[in-house]
Design an enzyme around this catalytic site. Structure first.
Site, mmCIF file in Angstrom:
data_model
loop_
_atom_site.group_PDB
_atom_site.id
_atom_site.type_symbol
_atom_site.label_atom_id
_atom_site.label_comp_id
_atom_site.label_asym_id
_atom_site.label_seq_id
_atom_site.Cartn_x
_atom_site.Cartn_y
_atom_site.Cartn_z
ATOM 1 N N GLY A 1 3.609 -8.529 -5.591
ATOM 2 C CA GLY A 1 2.447 -9.321 -5.982
ATOM 3 C C GLY A 1 2.232 -10.570 -5.152
ATOM 4 C CB SER A 2 2.854 -11.486 -1.613
ATOM 5 O OG SER A 2 2.051 -10.600 -0.871
ATOM 6 C CG ASN A 3 -2.551 -10.427 -1.088
ATOM 7 O OD1 ASN A 3 -2.970 -11.367 -0.428
ATOM 8 N ND2 ASN A 3 -2.180 -9.277 -0.529
ATOM 9 C CG MET B 1 1.643 0.522 -4.528
ATOM 10 S SD MET B 1 0.654 0.178 -3.038
ATOM 11 C CE MET B 1 1.070 1.614 -2.057
ATOM 12 C CG ASN C 1 -7.786 -3.098 -2.358
ATOM 13 O OD1 ASN C 1 -6.723 -3.473 -2.844
ATOM 14 N ND2 ASN C 1 -7.834 -2.231 -1.358
ATOM 15 C CG HIS D 1 -6.916 -1.625 3.926
ATOM 16 N ND1 HIS D 1 -6.076 -0.719 3.327
ATOM 17 C CD2 HIS D 1 -7.032 -1.241 5.222
ATOM 18 C CE1 HIS D 1 -5.699 0.188 4.216
ATOM 19 N NE2 HIS D 1 -6.262 -0.108 5.379
ATOM 20 C CG ASP E 1 -8.320 1.698 1.873
ATOM 21 O OD1 ASP E 1 -8.158 0.905 0.928
ATOM 22 O OD2 ASP E 1 -7.396 2.343 2.389
ATOM 23 C CD GLU F 1 -2.635 -8.398 3.383
ATOM 24 O OE1 GLU F 1 -2.460 -8.291 2.151
ATOM 25 O OE2 GLU F 1 -2.076 -7.653 4.206
#
Length: 201
Positions: free
Chosen positions: A12-14, A91, A108, A110, A146, A175
């Site tokens: 969960g870094s974003n 995911m 999202n 990418h 995507d 990101e």
């Protein structure tokens, strides 16, 4: 006040970048209403609990098909009046039904300059292809993977001494800047979708 729902499967870094931006008021008029994961041991879910956020674990293996699972997620999101859904390393491919429930309200990120290198391991795809520039894309989610309208992109140069791993690290740095910026634009009502194009007003 916009309510944000986070979906994640891993570290969960974003999500952490988004939370930091909300805490610092870089994303105004917003709060994280819930963090949902399909992985009970996801590090991002543990972090959310530590931060006192509302968390939900929903095991996809308990459901017969993708849409049944998505209906449970949507029920949780709607019970908290979520305005924006952020996929932060979730995911799973979400169903067309889910997309319909939150049209132009699911975003999202990418790790490539879409439409180049969709799918898994996009950083290595770009590295192996030999491109000089790659980056990341924040986009609205539609029924195809995507594929949705692009909100923001950040460019990363591929350096001569890069490895796929070092390139991925530098893309991730971008990101963590681009995703909160896109969320802030949404929460400020500055995004307008016209077909394939997103206008920032």
């Amino acid at each position: 006040m916009k309510k944000i729902g986070i979906l994640l499967s891993g570290r969960g870094s974003n999500f952490r970048a988004i939370k930091k931006a909300v805490d610092n008021d870089d994303i105004k008029n917003a709060e994280i209403a819930v963090v949902i994961s399909n992985k009970e041991d996801a590090a991002g879910l543990a972090f959310a609990k530590e931060q006192g956020l509302d968390t939900v674990f929903i095991n996809h293996q308990d459901f017969a098909d993708r849409e049944s699972y998505d209906r449970e997620i949507v029920k949780e999101l709607n019970s908290r009046n979520v305005d924006l859904v952020c996929l932060a390393g979730f995911m799973r491919i979400i169903s067309p039904w889910f997309v319909e429930q939150f049209e132009n309200r699911i975003i999202n990120i990418h790790p490539s300059l879409l439409p180049s290198f969709p799918g898994l391991d996009a950083q290595r795809q770009a590295f192996d292809y030999g491109v000089r520039f790659t980056g990341c894309t924040v986009h609205f989610v539609d029924a195809k993977m995507d594929n949705g309208p692009v909100i923001l992109q950040r460019v990363v140069e591929v350096k001569g001494d890069d490895t796929a791993e070092s390139l991925a690290e530098r893309i991730l740095e971008q990101e963590h800047k681009a995703y909160p910026e896109a969320v802030a634009l949404f929460c400020d009502d500055r995004l307008r979708v016209d077909g394939r194009k997103v206008k920032i007003i």
